[in-house]
Structures are given as structure tokens and as C-alpha cells.
Design an enzyme around this catalytic site. Sequence first.
Site, PDB file in Angstrom:
ATOM      1  N   ALA A 157     -83.815  28.183 -41.405  1.00  0.00           N
ATOM      2  CA  ALA A 157     -83.638  27.510 -42.702  1.00  0.00           C
ATOM      3  C   ALA A 157     -82.707  28.368 -43.536  1.00  0.00           C
ATOM      4  CB  ALA A 157     -84.982  27.325 -43.398  1.00  0.00           C
ATOM      5  N   TYR A 185     -77.875  39.541 -35.764  1.00  0.00           N
ATOM      6  CA  TYR A 185     -77.618  38.453 -36.716  1.00  0.00           C
ATOM      7  C   TYR A 185     -76.912  39.022 -37.956  1.00  0.00           C
ATOM      8  CZ  TYR A 185     -81.075  35.876 -33.893  1.00  0.00           C
ATOM      9  OH  TYR A 185     -81.777  35.279 -32.859  1.00  0.00           O
TER      10      TYR A 185
HETATM   11  N1  LIG Z   1     -83.634  34.717 -28.805  1.00  0.00           N
HETATM   12  C1  LIG Z   1     -82.515  34.057 -28.868  1.00  0.00           C
HETATM   13  O1  LIG Z   1     -81.610  34.216 -28.028  1.00  0.00           O
HETATM   14  C2  LIG Z   1     -82.320  33.066 -29.972  1.00  0.00           C
HETATM   15  C3  LIG Z   1     -81.264  32.146 -29.911  1.00  0.00           C
HETATM   16  C4  LIG Z   1     -81.156  31.202 -30.935  1.00  0.00           C
HETATM   17  C5  LIG Z   1     -82.077  31.211 -31.975  1.00  0.00           C
HETATM   18  N2  LIG Z   1     -83.067  32.148 -32.035  1.00  0.00           N
HETATM   19  C6  LIG Z   1     -84.028  32.203 -33.156  1.00  0.00           C
HETATM   20  O2  LIG Z   1     -84.516  30.916 -33.420  1.00  0.00           O
HETATM   21  C7  LIG Z   1     -84.221  30.556 -34.764  1.00  0.00           C
HETATM   22  C8  LIG Z   1     -84.070  29.065 -34.895  1.00  0.00           C
HETATM   23  O3  LIG Z   1     -83.023  28.572 -34.109  1.00  0.00           O
HETATM   24  P1  LIG Z   1     -81.633  28.141 -34.732  1.00  0.00           P
HETATM   25  O4  LIG Z   1     -81.502  28.709 -36.083  1.00  0.00           O
HETATM   26  O5  LIG Z   1     -80.647  28.441 -33.700  1.00  0.00           O
HETATM   27  O6  LIG Z   1     -81.698  26.551 -34.756  1.00  0.00           O
HETATM   28  P2  LIG Z   1     -82.621  25.432 -35.413  1.00  0.00           P
HETATM   29  O7  LIG Z   1     -83.852  25.990 -35.974  1.00  0.00           O
HETATM   30  O8  LIG Z   1     -82.706  24.380 -34.380  1.00  0.00           O
HETATM   31  O9  LIG Z   1     -81.671  24.900 -36.565  1.00  0.00           O
HETATM   32  C9  LIG Z   1     -81.511  25.620 -37.745  1.00  0.00           C
HETATM   33  C10 LIG Z   1     -80.329  25.101 -38.551  1.00  0.00           C
HETATM   34  O10 LIG Z   1     -80.457  23.710 -38.813  1.00  0.00           O
HETATM   35  C11 LIG Z   1     -80.104  23.414 -40.164  1.00  0.00           C
HETATM   36  N3  LIG Z   1     -81.363  22.969 -40.803  1.00  0.00           N
HETATM   37  C12 LIG Z   1     -82.572  23.592 -40.781  1.00  0.00           C
HETATM   38  N4  LIG Z   1     -83.495  22.870 -41.430  1.00  0.00           N
HETATM   39  C13 LIG Z   1     -82.885  21.768 -41.864  1.00  0.00           C
HETATM   40  C14 LIG Z   1     -83.325  20.656 -42.590  1.00  0.00           C
HETATM   41  N5  LIG Z   1     -84.597  20.541 -42.978  1.00  0.00           N
HETATM   42  N6  LIG Z   1     -82.411  19.695 -42.888  1.00  0.00           N
HETATM   43  C15 LIG Z   1     -81.129  19.795 -42.477  1.00  0.00           C
HETATM   44  N7  LIG Z   1     -80.655  20.840 -41.780  1.00  0.00           N
HETATM   45  C16 LIG Z   1     -81.525  21.820 -41.477  1.00  0.00           C
HETATM   46  C17 LIG Z   1     -79.611  24.710 -40.779  1.00  0.00           C
HETATM   47  O11 LIG Z   1     -78.195  24.839 -40.612  1.00  0.00           O
HETATM   48  P3  LIG Z   1     -77.119  24.050 -41.496  1.00  0.00           P
HETATM   49  O12 LIG Z   1     -77.749  23.739 -42.817  1.00  0.00           O
HETATM   50  O13 LIG Z   1     -75.961  24.952 -41.565  1.00  0.00           O
HETATM   51  O14 LIG Z   1     -76.786  22.842 -40.679  1.00  0.00           O
HETATM   52  C18 LIG Z   1     -80.284  25.755 -39.927  1.00  0.00           C
HETATM   53  O15 LIG Z   1     -79.586  26.964 -39.862  1.00  0.00           O
HETATM   54  C19 LIG Z   1     -82.983  31.409 -35.094  1.00  0.00           C
HETATM   55  O16 LIG Z   1     -82.764  31.509 -36.478  1.00  0.00           O
HETATM   56  C20 LIG Z   1     -83.372  32.696 -34.438  1.00  0.00           C
HETATM   57  O17 LIG Z   1     -84.302  33.396 -35.239  1.00  0.00           O
HETATM   58  C21 LIG Z   1     -83.198  33.051 -31.034  1.00  0.00           C
END
Ligand SMILES: NC(=O)c1ccc[n+]([C@@H]2O[C@H](COP(=O)([O-])OP(=O)(O)OC[C@H]3O[C@@H](n4cnc5c(N)ncnc54)[C@H](OP(=O)(O)O)[C@@H]3O)[C@@H](O)[C@H]2O)c1
Length: 316
Positions: free
Chosen positions: A282, A60
Site C-alpha cells: 500500500a 527496497y
Molecule cells: N520476497 C520477494 O521476492 C517479494 C517480491 C515481491 C513482493 N514482495 C513483498 O510483497 C509485498 C506485496 O507485493 P507487491 O507490492 O509486489 O504487490 P501487491 O500487493 O500485489 O500490489 C501492491 C500495489 O498495488 C497498488 N495498490 C495497493 N492497494 C491498492 C488499492 N486498494 N487500490 C488500488 N491500487 C492498490 C499499489 O501500487 P500503485 O498505487 O502504484 O498502483 C501497490 O504498491 C511487497 O511490498 C513486498 O513486501 C516480496
Amino acid sequence: MKTRQLGKDGPQLTIIGLGTWAIGGPWDWGWGPQKDEDSIAAIRESLEQGINWIDTAPVYGLGHAEEVVARALEGYKREEVFIATKCGLVWDDRGRVDRNLHPESIRREIEASLKRLKTDYVDLYQHHWPDQKTPVEESWAVMVRLQEEGKVRYIGVCNYDVPLLKRCSAIAPVQSLQPPYSMVKRDIEKEILPYCHEHQIGVVAYSPLQTGLLTGKVSKERLAPDDWRHKSEFFKEPKYSRVQKLVEQLRPIAERKNITLAQLAIAWVVSQTGVTSAIVGARNAQQARENAAAAEVELTPADLQEIDALLADFRP
Ligand SMILES: NC(=O)c1ccc[n+]([C@@H]2O[C@H](COP(=O)([O-])OP(=O)(O)OC[C@H]3O[C@@H](n4cnc5c(N)ncnc54)[C@H](OP(=O)(O)O)[C@@H]3O)[C@@H](O)[C@H]2O)c1
């Protein structure tokens, strides 16, 4: 905040963990510009709200997210925060990322992560993605070795299917699996989730907001030009419009319960049998506060039934 045990004999993790992919800042799979101050505020606010664990990865921001996590945790006692990181996605000096779970590579990676995270041990060390070039038995055996050496406390995997989980488990127990899981991405329900439940493998579900789409606040137009989500199938038709339609159908439920759509989406994930915790990304303190409050949401059997009826009509 409510907690659940991670796997058979793991620690109590809060049902929401903080994800740090987006706070890595720009790289090939980055989320556009990100200020470190905002990231640090998001991490500290999450902990303030009671979240007790953070998921990160070397890849990341090509090392940057781990460094930001270390900066945010200055002043905290090490044992206060459970830190999960990963191995298996390595990059060259031009920033090109490749899968590599060769034991020697994993050994190099753990040392680099410990340095960036400014710690002597990682709480949960996870294979990030399967690597076809290395027999998983070799990649898993070195994880066991790292655990014996005290460099990592628990070992887990991400994005593995049942056959891979079985091959690892034949060598040593798998503490947890980190799969994608949201209202609109439910592939794990058929085989993987029941298998983990049966075998007491913790499930820490990622992207519960479907990378923001399920908040109802994220649109294609809002993304920076270098945001990786332009490449995501969920930001392309027909998925994009289908999810938007679903979000509008979910909105009255969230309003009736006096919660946000983000909180509804997170609460739904942690209500599913077999899920230990949802990892939610977040990018600032406000998002962190809103997301953490989802842990207090109670979805009744009637709420879940109503949501499931909508999801049954949803075609991913
Ligand atoms: N192991 C793996 O292969 C893998 C793959 C993916 C993710 N992950 C882990 O899982 C975590 C979470 O998944 P993710 O970050 O992909 O997606 P998520 O949690 O579904 O979405 C996070 C994104 O949504 C937006 N957001 C978050 N809270 C919000 C709110 N209250 N209101 C409006 N927008 C909001 C933000 O982006 P914006 O503000 O830019 O829209 C944020 O970066 C990752 O950070 C990572 O640590 C792991």
C-alpha cells in the site's frame, strides 16, 4: 483482525501483512516517485486497522524502505509490530543489485538492517532469492547462528522451491516461505503449497493484487515512466489484456458482496489452504485502509466455486 500461527511454533500473524517494496521510492526496480509522508501514513493506518506485521527488505529503495519503516514505528513499542526483513540482494555503489547469500555478506546485511530499522532484533529474517554461487547449507547455517545470537527471532526464505526447502530443513526448520501467489499466478499450488502445508511451514504470500492489476484501478497508462512494472510480463500482452478481462468478470462478484476488487483478490488468497497471511503493498493511507478491510471478507464455498470457475478459464 484474524490471526494465524506462522509455521509450526511461530507467533500469531494477522492474515494480512503490509508490504513495503513500493514505498522504497525510486531505484532500478522502484515503483516511481513516492512521498515518505504517504508511506508513513500507509504504515500507521495499516497498524491502526489491526495489521500486526510488516514485510520489508534492504533492497527496497536501497535501504530507504527500512528507514521509512523505522520512522513510521517511532512511538510504537517494539513488541507491538512484527518486522520481517530479508537478506541476499546486495548492491554496489552504482546501485547495481546482485544475489549474495554468502555467510559473511549475510552478517554484514543483518547489522545494516538493524541499524536502519533502529532495533536490536528482526522478528523474521528471510533469504530473499536463491543464490546459485553459495551452497544453501552455508547460507542457512548462518541464519541459525543469527537466531541463536538473538539478532533474529525466526528464520525463513522467499522464492524457494521444494528441493531448496528440503536442503534447508535438513539443517534446521524453515519457519516460513514467501512465494508469489495471486488469482493469476498460481504456480505454487501444484507442489510448494501442499509441501509447506504438510510440513507446517508458514506461507506468507506476496503480490496478492498482482502488483495492483487485480484492483481494477491500475493500468499501464497510470504508471510513472520509471515504474518497474513496465518490465513485468503482466503489463505486457497477452497477459495484460487477459487479466483485464478476468477483472471485468470478477467485478459483479465484488459488487454483489459489496466489496472492492482488491478486497476480493486478497480474500481469495487468504482463503486458500496452507496460506498463513497475504502481504499486500500500500502506498498511502487510503489503499492501506481498503486492503486491511479485506480481512473481514468471508468468501462462501459458493463464492469460491464461482471464482474458481472463472479462474479455470483464465490462461496466464
Ligand atoms: N520476497 C520477494 O521476492 C517479494 C517480491 C515481491 C513482493 N514482495 C513483498 O510483497 C509485498 C506485496 O507485493 P507487491 O507490492 O509486489 O504487490 P501487491 O500487493 O500485489 O500490489 C501492491 C500495489 O498495488 C497498488 N495498490 C495497493 N492497494 C491498492 C488499492 N486498494 N487500490 C488500488 N491500487 C492498490 C499499489 O501500487 P500503485 O498505487 O502504484 O498502483 C501497490 O504498491 C511487497 O511490498 C513486498 O513486501 C516480496
